[in-house]
Each structure stands twice: as C-alpha cells, then as structure tokens.
Design an enzyme around this catalytic site. Structure first.
Site, short mmCIF file in Angstrom:
data_model
loop_
_atom_site.label_atom_id
_atom_site.label_comp_id
_atom_site.label_asym_id
_atom_site.label_seq_id
_atom_site.Cartn_x
_atom_site.Cartn_y
_atom_site.Cartn_z
N HIS A 246 48.83 27.04 45.78
CA HIS A 246 49.67 26.88 44.60
C HIS A 246 49.91 28.22 43.92
O HIS A 246 51.03 28.54 43.49
CB HIS A 246 49.00 25.89 43.65
CG HIS A 246 49.66 25.76 42.32
ND1 HIS A 246 49.14 26.33 41.18
CD2 HIS A 246 50.79 25.12 41.94
CE1 HIS A 246 49.92 26.05 40.15
NE2 HIS A 246 50.93 25.32 40.59
N GLU B 194 52.36 30.30 45.90
CA GLU B 194 53.72 29.80 45.69
C GLU B 194 54.34 30.42 44.45
O GLU B 194 55.51 30.83 44.44
CB GLU B 194 53.69 28.27 45.58
CG GLU B 194 54.98 27.63 45.14
CD GLU B 194 54.78 26.66 43.98
OE1 GLU B 194 55.46 26.84 42.94
OE2 GLU B 194 53.97 25.73 44.12
N HIS B 195 53.59 30.52 43.36
CA HIS B 195 54.10 31.14 42.14
C HIS B 195 54.49 32.60 42.37
O HIS B 195 55.48 33.08 41.82
CB HIS B 195 53.03 31.08 41.04
CG HIS B 195 52.97 29.77 40.33
ND1 HIS B 195 53.02 29.67 38.95
CD2 HIS B 195 52.85 28.50 40.78
CE1 HIS B 195 52.93 28.40 38.59
NE2 HIS B 195 52.82 27.66 39.69
N GLU C 1 48.42 26.13 32.90
CA GLU C 1 48.93 24.94 33.58
C GLU C 1 47.80 23.94 33.82
O GLU C 1 47.96 22.74 33.62
CB GLU C 1 49.59 25.34 34.90
CG GLU C 1 50.19 24.18 35.67
CD GLU C 1 50.81 24.61 36.98
OE1 GLU C 1 51.21 23.72 37.77
OE2 GLU C 1 50.90 25.83 37.23
#
Length: 417
Positions: free
Chosen positions: A45, A48-49, A125
């Site tokens: 994740h 991906e950012h 997040e």
C-alpha cells in the site's frame, strides 16, 4: 474481450465499447498485502502511494496538473491480492493517460523526502480507519477470524511497520514483485486493442524476470467472541463464518443468499432489524472472497441495550434460511436484483475494466455477462439451502463487538446456533 500476451509474459486484455465516450486503462500487479511478511505489513500500500510522487520526467505536481487539465482521473488502490494503477479519461485523451500511467509505473523516483512525507500521510490514514468504527470493526473481525494469517492483516499495515520502512526496502520489494509474470494491463471503452498492445509493448515490453512464488496456505478460521471496548455512541457488531473462494462453484447461490439475507432494503435483516424492530440504522450482510478462501457475515450498528437481541435476530435469520431457504417469490426477486445490479454496475468504462481484469486474474478467461446471468437463473432453492447450511452451519462462528457496552452483560449463548 480480446487478449494478448507479450513475449515477456505481460497479459493485455481489453473490451472495445465504441458507444462509450470514456476509456479506462489499468495496470494490475498480482501483489497485495496477502503476500507480505509480518514485518512488511503495509509495504504494498505504501509503495502504491509513492508511484505518484514524481518521476524522472514529471514532478508530483505536474502529474496532478496534467490529468486534471483534461478532467481525468489518475489513481490507484491496493487490495489483499492485487494492486491496480489506473487512468480514466475521455477517449480523445487516451494517449496522455497511457503516457502518464507508463511514466509513473516505470520511472518513479521514490525520493527520500517523498517517502518521509507520505509516511505521515499513511499513519494518518491508519488513524482515520481506527476512528471510523463501522469500517474498523471489519478489520478487527478479520484479525480474530483468520488470526495469524496474512489475509487477517489490515492492507495499510500498522503505524509501527509503516514508520519502519526505508527506501532500500521499497526498491527491493518493487524489484522482486513487479515482474512481468505478475502484471496485467486491462482497458475498456472507446479504444482499439491493437493500439493498446503497441503502447504497452513499447513501455512495459523491456521488463524482464519472474516474481518469486510467495503464495501460502489458506487461512484457518477461528470461532469465538471478540469484544473491543471503546467510547462510542453505538456498538458495532460483525458476525461471520467460513465462506467461499472466488472460483467456488457455489458462488452464484451464495450471492443470491447474501442478497436475500441483507443485500438491500427489501432484505430479511433490513426489514426485521431496522423496519420492524427499529433497532439499527445500518444492517447488511456481505461476502468476502479470495483465491482460496472467504467468509460470509453480517454487520449491524446498534445500541448497547440491544446487542443481545440483535445478535439473536441474526442467528435466527441465518438458521431459518439454512433450514428453509427462500420462498419462490423471494428467490425470483433476488435473481432479478442480482442481474439488474450487475448490468447497471457495468455502465462505465472503469467498472468494465475492473471486471475483465478480475476475470483474468481469478479465472484466466473472460466470463461473459450472459454466462453469469444464466448461472444465477439456474440456482434452485435446494442450492440455497445447501449453501446456507455450508456457510452458517459449520460450527465456526466469530462475533466481534466494538463499542461501549455500558456494563450490559452479554448472553451466554450469544454465539449459539
């Protein structure tokens, strides 16, 4: 649908829909949180950012400005078994979308300063998820139900793992996992397959190598009661039992069962818990499926004083459908509901792109909409009873509660069938 495989192993699938004014193209990598080691939790994740934080040709601001200038969308998401980078634009702007996608996928810098900046964003997040109880309870449920398995871990990882990653780890992970044999490019809308293949071959054709096999065994389900006290206005319940995999032949009957049980305002649980009893605002059932496993469950948000009654209602409804199935009118209704929802959900290029990509990932072929509709139509009530018994009669049931029980005792048989 048309499909092509490049010499290096990258698959390309597309659905040409000339009547649509938009095009969506996605680069899918069969890598997600399931394939991380415990100390790597959240690295897929995080990576991906980082793809959108600057390349050798563009700064992060320039990437955002170019896609915004044409009214398009450039984004990504990470799941437990795949990660997708996609762009959606008007068909006339497809060349720009492909150039942007290829640039971020093959020329991202992963600069140290961007890593540090994004680290704080992802920690926020994670905090946001934990502050959203109706989402967070699902993470807590999965951690209890599949305890010790990678599928049980949150996709975003934890604050501890996220703060530990270094640039060298991202580069190593990227170098190992983002290999041609794990990459699929999918496009849908007003495009031409041959032109898409040419662009992908130009930008991704030079990639070489194979990703290591990291698939582990399926998770072992754990039953029981898991209570997480937190100062909240509601108590959030997540009840679940072993489900089905993506390729299980029972998936059609299971989806119809899910729709009837808690898939809409006319469903049994919505009508009973919300409309008749007035004991919840939100109540629904769900199916979660992966390559080799899955679970079926029910979510309810209610007051502490009604936890036992709501849990008993869920038990009654799941037991009833496992015993009797659905009446003829109900079965016919959910068949129409599923087919109609499927068709309406495929009116956009992004939904079409996602459909053909997942079909390739999980089934290795196109699964025509007509075939899916026919499989729904073929489900009998005997199938529903058998599948409901399989899902809710296994004896392995997990109930996770999140909220302030306010001293209210839980019934000893809250998980009893």
């Amino acid at each position: 649908m048309r499909a092509t495989r490049l010499p290096n192993g990258i698959r390309i699938v597309s659905e040409e829909i000339p009547t649509l004014g938009s095009v969506t193209v996605g680069i899918w990598v069969e890598n997600g949180s399931r394939y991380e080691r415990p100390e790597q939790a959240g690295i897929s994740h995080f990576l991906e950012h980082l793809f959108f934080k600057g390349t050798t040709r563009r700064t992060a601001a320039q990437i955002a400005e170019e896609i915004d200038a044409v009214g398009g969308v450039l984004n990504a998401f990470t799941g437990k078994e795949y990660t997708c980078y996609y762009a959606k634009v008007l068909d006339e702007h497809l060349p720009l979308a492909l150039d942007l996608l290829a640039d971020v996928f093959t020329h991202s810098l992963f600069a140290e300063e961007e890593i540090e900046r994004e680290r704080t964003v992802i920690v926020q997040e994670i905090s946001q998820i934990e502050d959203t109880p109706d989402d967070y309870v699902h993470d807590l449920f999965t951690q209890a139900f599949w305890s010790g398995h990678p599928l049980a871990r949150p996709i975003a990882g934890t604050a501890a793992t996220v703060t530990s990653f270094r640039r060298s780890e991202f580069l190593e992970f990227f170098g190992e996992r983002y290999r041609p044999d794990r990459i699929l490019v999918a496009g849908a809308g007003n495009l031409q397959h041959g032109a898409l293949v040419d662009v992908v071959a130009k930008h991704l054709g030079p990639l070489v190598g194979q990703a290591p096999i990291v698939d582990g065994p399926p998770p072992v389900p754990h039953g029981g009661l898991s209570v997480h006290e937190k100062d909240l206005e509601q108590v959030h319940l997540c009840f679940g039992a072993p489900g089905i995999s993506q390729t299980d032949d029972d998936r059609y009957a299971a989806h119809l069962l899910n729709s009837a049980l808690g898939g809409g305002m006319s469903s049994r649980l919505f009508q009973e818990v919300r409309e008749r009893q007035g004991k919840a605002y939100t109540v629904y059932s769900f199916l979660t499926s992966y390559r080799d496993s899955g679970y079926a469950g029910v979510y309810v948000g209610t007051s502490a004083e009604w936890v036992n009654e709501v849990a008993a209602c869920v038990r009654r409804e799941t037991a009833r459908v496992a015993r009797d199935g659905l009446n003829p009118g109900e079965l016919a209704r959910v068949k129409t509901q599923m087919k109609g929802g499927m068709q309406l959900g495929l009116e956009t290029s992004d939904s079409r792109m996602s459909r053909i990509a997942k079909n390739d990932i999980y089934y290795g072929r196109d699964v025509p909409i007509a075939e899916v509709a026919a499989r729904f139509d073929a489900v009998t009530n005997d199938d529903v009873v058998r599948v409901a018994s399989r899902l809710f009669g296994s004896g392995v049931q997990q109930l996770t509660l999140l909220g302030d029980l306010d001293g209210k005792p839980l019934d000893e048989g809250i998980l009893a069938g």
